[in-house]
Write a protein that holds these residues in place. Structure first.
Motif, mmCIF file in Angstrom:
data_model
loop_
_atom_site.group_PDB
_atom_site.id
_atom_site.type_symbol
_atom_site.label_atom_id
_atom_site.label_comp_id
_atom_site.label_asym_id
_atom_site.label_seq_id
_atom_site.Cartn_x
_atom_site.Cartn_y
_atom_site.Cartn_z
ATOM 1 N N GLY A 1 1.019 -1.295 0.025
ATOM 2 C CA GLY A 1 -0.001 -0.004 -0.184
ATOM 3 C C GLY A 1 0.783 1.276 -0.089
ATOM 4 N N THR A 2 2.192 1.287 0.363
ATOM 5 C CA THR A 2 2.796 2.451 0.270
ATOM 6 C C THR A 2 3.366 2.865 -1.039
ATOM 7 O OG1 THR A 2 4.823 1.040 0.937
ATOM 8 C CG2 THR A 2 3.738 2.359 2.554
ATOM 9 N N THR B 1 -4.909 -0.585 -1.306
ATOM 10 C CA THR B 1 -5.312 0.276 -0.394
ATOM 11 C C THR B 1 -4.460 0.074 0.957
ATOM 12 O OG1 THR B 1 -7.577 0.056 -1.250
ATOM 13 C CG2 THR B 1 -7.187 1.488 0.719
ATOM 14 N N PRO B 2 -3.559 1.129 1.358
ATOM 15 C CA PRO B 2 -3.141 1.173 2.603
ATOM 16 C C PRO B 2 -3.965 0.824 3.777
ATOM 17 C CG PRO B 2 -2.810 3.208 1.870
ATOM 18 C CD PRO B 2 -3.584 2.620 0.872
ATOM 19 N N GLN B 3 -3.497 0.337 4.916
ATOM 20 C CA GLN B 3 -4.050 0.128 6.007
ATOM 21 C C GLN B 3 -3.836 1.414 7.062
ATOM 22 O OE1 GLN B 3 -3.984 -3.691 8.384
ATOM 23 N NE2 GLN B 3 -2.125 -3.943 7.367
ATOM 24 N N GLY B 4 -4.820 1.891 7.678
ATOM 25 C CA GLY B 4 -4.699 2.921 8.310
ATOM 26 C C GLY B 4 -5.932 3.979 8.404
ATOM 27 N N ALA C 1 -6.925 0.568 -9.142
ATOM 28 C CA ALA C 1 -5.456 1.162 -8.972
ATOM 29 C C ALA C 1 -5.167 1.365 -7.614
ATOM 30 C CB ALA C 1 -5.131 2.032 -10.019
ATOM 31 N N GLY C 2 -5.697 0.820 -6.490
ATOM 32 C CA GLY C 2 -5.372 1.294 -4.982
ATOM 33 C C GLY C 2 -6.743 1.788 -4.403
ATOM 34 N N CYS C 3 -7.784 1.906 -4.986
ATOM 35 C CA CYS C 3 -9.004 2.455 -4.243
ATOM 36 C C CYS C 3 -9.748 1.391 -3.634
ATOM 37 C CB CYS C 3 -9.855 3.060 -5.392
ATOM 38 S SG CYS C 3 -8.938 4.677 -6.229
#
Length: 321
Positions: free
Chosen positions: A79-80, A86-89, A214-216
């Motif tokens: 995720g970075t 999608t990154p955790q957080g 794409a990361g969403c």
């Protein structure tokens, strides 16, 4: 570096109690989307919504509202990394909008932002929802934080400031820093949106009938192949749940639960969710509002030419071409 030097399967087994997170009042009076995922993002997660009153949104029959949620990038990278999962957080939700991207489609999205992408004021919702011309850009804020050049320390992102948003039991759990680090590295525009991509491309995959992004974060939708009109939409249901109290600004929490190789279900998180509700401070509780009836797995069914209204959003059945 962290992912390369640690056994992530061992790390996730040290995850703090989910009930602590679900009960934590991130900012009283703001709705929260919790997107709960597997470590292997090629499985569906599940999204639930805690309303502005501190209670989890219910369907008309009293069951907990939930939708299947895919937080998997087609790259399946960390995720970075740009275009990774999608990154955790913790993300702030800055409002709702509609995209011009034809693959996202016309269903409204929620604009979720990571630290650095959002200023501290925007993240804390102390900016009045207005983007001022003098507001630092994400790149400026990253530079200021890394060099210590910012004049006002209250406007600078720090790891301690970010962790302070989390319950005490979670602050030592390194995976939740992923969203912070992603923002620091320049990631942005990881929205909560629907999809017009045909699931037939992914038949046989572990996330079928979902469509990676794409990361969403993507909620399922189906469209009539003859006229292109919307048939079913988990995304619209999610938007309506989030905005049921007349608010379109709040928070998104993304966390991985474990390393099981199967979709996340409501049944497995329900004990923690109910335990959390019983612990939520009374100051967050107001008159309970019931959510509109859902069809199937939390999915809103759109009939041809029917107009669908959400608290802040109205949308007619629409073609995608």
């Amino acid at each position: 570096h962290y992912a390369l030097t640690n056994d992530l399967r061992a790390v996730i087994r040290t995850r703090p109690p989910l009930a602590d997170l679900l009960a934590h009042p991130i900012l009283p009076g703001k709705p929260v989307v919790f997107s709960l995922q597997r470590q292997d993002r090629r499985r569906f997660g599940v999204a639930v919504v805690r309303g502005a009153d501190g209670q989890f949104v219910r369907n008309a029959d009293g069951s907990v509202f939930h939708v299947a949620h895919l937080a998997n990038a087609i790259t399946n990278l960390p995720g970075t990394i740009t275009n990774g999962n999608t990154p955790q957080g913790l993300f702030t939700i800055a409002g709702a909008g509609t995209a011009t991207n034809k693959w996202i489609g016309p269903t409204p999205y929620l604009e979720s932002k990571v630290p650095f992408e959002a200023s501290v004021a925007e993240f804390e919702h102390t900016d009045g929802g207005i983007v001022q011309s003098a507001t630092p850009t994400a790149a400026t804020m990253r530079t200021a934080t890394l060099t210590g050049a910012a004049a006002d320390p209250n406007s600078v992102w720090t790891e301690a400031r970010y962790l302070n948003w989390w319950p005490a039991s979670w602050r030592q759990y390194t995976p939740i820093l992923e969203a912070y680090l992603a923002g620091q590295a320049g990631r942005d525009e990881m929205l909560i949106h629907g999809t017009t991509v045909s699931s037939s491309y992914y038949r046989g995959r572990s996330y079928y009938p979902g469509t990676p992004s794409a990361g969403c974060l993507v909620a399922m939708e189906t469209w009539n192949p003859q006229d292109g009109r919307l048939q079913t939409s988990d995304q619209l249901s999610l938007i309506k749940a989030f905005t049921r109290d007349g608010l379109d600004r709040g928070y998104l929490v993304v966390v991985e639960l474990d390393d099981r190789l199967e979709p996340v279900t409501l049944a497995e998180i329900l004990p923690d969710l109910l335990a959390a509700e019983s612990r939520i401070p009374a100051l967050l509780k107001t008159t309970r509002q019931e959510f509109a009836p859902m069809a199937g797995f939390g999915r809103e069914v759109i009939h041809s030419k029917a107009k669908v209204n959400a608290p802040l959003i109205s949308m007619s059945s629409m073609p995608i071409w």
